[in-house]
Design an enzyme around this catalytic site. Structure first.
Site, PDB file in Angstrom:
ATOM      1  N   LYS A 147      60.043   9.798 -24.084  1.00  0.00           N
ATOM      2  CA  LYS A 147      60.763   8.613 -23.614  1.00  0.00           C
ATOM      3  C   LYS A 147      60.303   7.389 -24.410  1.00  0.00           C
ATOM      4  CE  LYS A 147      62.386   6.627 -19.219  1.00  0.00           C
ATOM      5  NZ  LYS A 147      63.787   7.051 -19.312  1.00  0.00           N
ATOM      6  N   GLU A 180      73.248  15.195 -23.041  1.00  0.00           N
ATOM      7  CA  GLU A 180      73.005  14.370 -21.859  1.00  0.00           C
ATOM      8  C   GLU A 180      73.771  13.072 -22.011  1.00  0.00           C
ATOM      9  OE1 GLU A 180      68.863  13.320 -21.551  1.00  0.00           O
ATOM     10  OE2 GLU A 180      68.663  13.131 -23.728  1.00  0.00           O
ATOM     11  N   LEU A 205      65.936  14.437 -22.430  1.00  0.00           N
ATOM     12  CA  LEU A 205      64.810  13.956 -21.648  1.00  0.00           C
ATOM     13  C   LEU A 205      64.775  14.716 -20.331  1.00  0.00           C
ATOM     14  CD1 LEU A 205      62.557  11.735 -21.498  1.00  0.00           C
ATOM     15  CD2 LEU A 205      64.193  10.423 -20.137  1.00  0.00           C
TER      16      LEU A 205
END
Length: 287
Positions: A147, A180, A205
């Site tokens: 991240k 995503e 993630l």
């Protein structure tokens, strides 16, 4: 009421918060971040969020700027000063201030720590009419599991979605599979009732809300499959939805302008949102 930020050991007026011009987060995006939701004064999924922060730091070989217990104190003190009841706590750790060079600093550098808060509306169980998503090519780097603050491809995808009238972008890889969202995890419900979301790997993630929702699916005895799914499959799905600390569980009713299913919020997404809201109401109270 004054709004406060935390910057490297000091609680300061948000309008005056700043970091050094040679902070490597500013110069090189050499840093990571984490966001924890706050609901009715309670932190939602605090422990797994801080665990993920720890993992991101280890992957980039950045040390902790303070102890984990101290970070917990800082979070709570900032919430108290800002009287945060519903919203988000944003925390960012960079490698620190050093002469600009692509390689890591050779001399010891103390990592920089910044925290801010944001007030949002109290999220309710009713999902409303659902949202639209816009597909965009996934042009990100190969370690999306970290991240990091390097989010320019996500920014460009989100902006393209907003300019098209959509709420979120769904990123599509070279094989035509949805990885995503620009800031969310992507899910579909097949005609057979299976919940499908991409497996966690370097391409996405590992969302904390995603992880919690997996447990909720298990408790409801819903069939969950973690695998890639194509954009074409998503457009033929019975339902679709997104998850994140900011979106909770938000139904998707349009993809690229085409309706998903009957174009209305589906029963599965609605039930999962209700269950996740119930879970978040049981978070850790902050005093």
């Amino acid at each position: 009421m004054a709004r406060y930020a935390y910057v490297n050991g000091r609680y300061v007026d948000h309008r005056e918060a700043s970091v050094h011009i040679e902070d490597r987060g500013y110069q090189l995006a050499d840093g990571v971040y984490e966001v924890v939701g706050v609901r009715a004064g309670k932190l939602v999924d605090e422990t797994p969020h801080i665990d993920r922060l720890d993992r991101s730091l280890r992957e980039l070989r950045i040390g902790w700027p303070v102890s984990r217990n101290t970070l917990g104190f800082i979070i709570r003190e900032l919430m108290r000063r800002n009287r945060l009841r519903d919203g988000l706590v944003y925390m960012q750790v960079t490698r620190g201030v050093a002469r600009r060079d692509h390689a890591f600093p050779t001399a010891p550098v103390k990592p920089s720590l910044v925290l801010t808060t944001k007030t949002t509306k109290h999220i309710v169980a009713d999902p409303g009419p659902g949202v639209a998503v816009k597909s965009q090519p996934d042009i990100r780097w190969g370690r999306c599991d970290i991240k990091t603050v390097a989010l320019l491809p996500n920014v460009l995808a989100k902006q393209a979605a907003r300019e098209s009238g959509a709420y979120e972008a769904w990123l599509v890889d070279a094989k035509g599979c949805v990885t995503e969202g620009a800031s969310t995890n992507a899910w579909i419900v097949t005609g057979e009732g299976e919940l499908v979301t991409r497996q966690t790997d370097n391409g996405i993630l590992a969302g904390i809300t995603r992880h919690t929702l997996k447990s909720i699916c298990n408790s409801l005895q819903l069939k969950l499959v973690e695998r890639p799914f194509t954009l074409a499959e998503a457009k033929e799905a019975k339902e679709a939805f997104i998850t994140s600390a900011t979106s909770f569980v938000t139904p998707v009713v349009k993809i690229d302008g085409d309706p998903v299913g009957d174009g209305k919020v589906g029963a599965t997404a609605r039930r999962l949102r209700e269950e996740y809201v119930r879970f978040s109401d049981e978070g850790e109270a902050v005093t």
